[in-house]
Design an enzyme around this catalytic site. Sequence first.
Site, PDB file in Angstrom:
ATOM      1  N   ASP A 150      -1.303  -5.518   5.223  1.00 60.23           N
ATOM      2  CA  ASP A 150      -2.572  -4.941   4.819  1.00 60.23           C
ATOM      3  C   ASP A 150      -3.641  -5.919   4.342  1.00 60.23           C
ATOM      4  O   ASP A 150      -4.298  -6.553   5.131  1.00 60.23           O
ATOM      5  CB  ASP A 150      -2.300  -3.847   3.783  1.00 60.23           C
ATOM      6  CG  ASP A 150      -1.558  -2.683   4.439  1.00 60.23           C
ATOM      7  OD1 ASP A 150      -1.078  -2.841   5.574  1.00 60.23           O
ATOM      8  OD2 ASP A 150      -1.451  -1.609   3.839  1.00 60.23           O
ATOM      9  N   LYS A 151      -3.832  -6.082   3.033  1.00 61.24           N
ATOM     10  CA  LYS A 151      -4.974  -6.861   2.533  1.00 61.24           C
ATOM     11  C   LYS A 151      -4.689  -8.354   2.495  1.00 61.24           C
ATOM     12  O   LYS A 151      -5.613  -9.157   2.332  1.00 61.24           O
ATOM     13  CB  LYS A 151      -5.366  -6.384   1.128  1.00 61.24           C
ATOM     14  CG  LYS A 151      -5.506  -4.885   0.998  1.00 61.24           C
ATOM     15  CD  LYS A 151      -6.400  -4.284   2.068  1.00 61.24           C
ATOM     16  CE  LYS A 151      -6.311  -2.779   2.106  1.00 61.24           C
ATOM     17  NZ  LYS A 151      -5.033  -2.253   2.593  1.00 61.24           N
ATOM     18  N   ASP A 180       0.810  -1.216   0.000  1.00 56.22           N
ATOM     19  CA  ASP A 180       0.000   0.000   0.000  1.00 56.22           C
ATOM     20  C   ASP A 180       0.843   1.266   0.000  1.00 56.22           C
ATOM     21  O   ASP A 180       0.461   2.275  -0.590  1.00 56.22           O
ATOM     22  CB  ASP A 180      -0.934   0.004   1.214  1.00 56.22           C
ATOM     23  CG  ASP A 180      -2.143  -0.891   1.008  1.00 56.22           C
ATOM     24  OD1 ASP A 180      -2.057  -1.802   0.161  1.00 56.22           O
ATOM     25  OD2 ASP A 180      -3.157  -0.700   1.688  1.00 56.22           O
ATOM     26  N   SER A 235      -5.164   5.132   5.238  1.00 53.53           N
ATOM     27  CA  SER A 235      -4.118   4.236   5.701  1.00 53.53           C
ATOM     28  C   SER A 235      -4.158   4.190   7.220  1.00 53.53           C
ATOM     29  O   SER A 235      -4.591   5.138   7.884  1.00 53.53           O
ATOM     30  CB  SER A 235      -2.756   4.758   5.242  1.00 53.53           C
ATOM     31  OG  SER A 235      -1.714   4.157   5.971  1.00 53.53           O
TER      32      SER A 235
END
EC number: 4.2.1.9
Length: 580
Positions: free
Chosen positions: A137-138, A95, A488
Amino acid sequence: MTDTFSFNVNSDDLQKRSDHIKMGIHQAPARSLLYATGQVSNPEDMKKPFIAICNSYVEIIPGHVHLRELADVAKQAIRDAGGIPFEFNTIGVDDGIAMGHLGMRYSLPSRELIADSAETVITAHWFDGVFFLPNCDKITPGMIMASLRCNVPSVFVSGGPMKAGLDPQGKATTLSSMFEAVGAFKSGLMTEEEFLEMEQNACPTCGSCAGMFTANSMNTLMEVMGIALPFNGTALAISDERRDLIRDGAKQLMRMVKENVKPRDLITKEALDDAMALDMAMGGSTNTVLHVLSIAHEAGIDYDQADINEIAKKVPYLSKIAPSSKWAMEDVHNAGGVPAIINELIRMGDVLHPDRMTVTGKTLRENVADHEIINDEIIRKFDVNPYSKQGGLSILYGNLAPKGSVIKAGGVDPSIKDFTGEAIVFNSEQEAVEAIDSGQIHAGHVLIIRYEGPKGGPGMPEMLGPTSAITGMGLGKEVALVTDGRFSGASRGISVGHVSPEAADDGPIALVENGDKITIDLVNRTMHLHVDDTELAERHEHLKPFVPKMRNGWMARYQALVTSANTGGVLKGADELFPS
């Protein structure tokens, strides 16, 4: 006949899922292929549990660049415990590198690709258990979603956080410090020499970014959910302790395979409540709301943002971590880690569900019983001096966000209880960034950045660039930002995201005009657009239909199928696509 030849997939005494692909005379061709992999050496190996290692090694992501080595540690531990490991990989998006351009539109959607691809490999090959190795993150929520779909015994061990960096004055830094330095440099508050020195030292090792951003938020939440081991969220990526977690995780997984303990046994409504309670206590990323909602969706659990608000009202803010303070994840680890925070919440009496079982084979209470707060400046006691009596996230409702919006209340200056300002409207993040850079944003403004939601973006990009620029310019307490996009975990300030319905779905945010007054009330958890209903109805009549931005590639399909942020931004399911 040998056991290998006589296997019957319909037998009542079926012991291993993987027997579907390796036992019985008709599976001889499959066994030939398995021997060709080199992972299986003889018929005795065919009788052992087949364990998938779902890795996410990607060289362009610092949080994942070391996962190849960690996977090797996991494979050896699985062999030592009597299993046969097979590693496969998923994709990943960094990200921080994807921020502020087309790449960010692929970040949240990558969660769905990761879930789909992991589900595909695990289901197609009938693995008996899965060792998930995520970090950033994802990737982490995508893997959790896959584990719930497959519902095969699973354990999660993340790659761990990086060490904090140092700025030119020797103060600890994280990636958010670097983003804010951009605004400081542009404003003349930092020299070019200082800027370049900081650039090369902000992220000194491999691992997830050092603050309480999305990656570390999710990796800590897995501890309290019971699907990861204690200290999963804080033990440094480069530490021996991280490798010990890998080995212990492999051993626990082999036990879980034998006992048939599955993700849906552990991830319950109570586990999700506890995840959000920990998130409140640590001031986690707003993205956790999206991901917990998506996890609930995959688990078939009815979960709503209103549930999260109720948790926020009763859980105190105990550990303020970067970007909201100077403390990094390694400081939290040395202060007692997540187990100490969980133990403190258990001490409150009515916040957690501590008697749930976890991947250790013990209850949450048993996991943390011996872990006390070591440094009460970094982790505070609930009955002495919490940062606040309520949690670090808030869900705001009102005529601008009828289905909710999210703010990281713990990232807002404590002196700010409400904020009223004048709207300045942008239909894309890029327009807003250009306005900030050209000096058009002033104290008292409420930046509206719309058509950046899951459908509108598409992909619901993060707004770290605008929030960091505002903070870096010294306007963090005087300017608010409201968007149907997201932020974020490194964002802070008066930043309201996830506005639902989004502009692309004709949400009220699409009706805001320059000069409209907007009030953000943190105490009452509301956000109000000071325009009467008659005027809004008239504006709606003249609203132009949303035109999708993507016409090819998989993102065009994503844009057609994605749901709103208030439902986790998941893709439409069979019930919506094929209504009865």
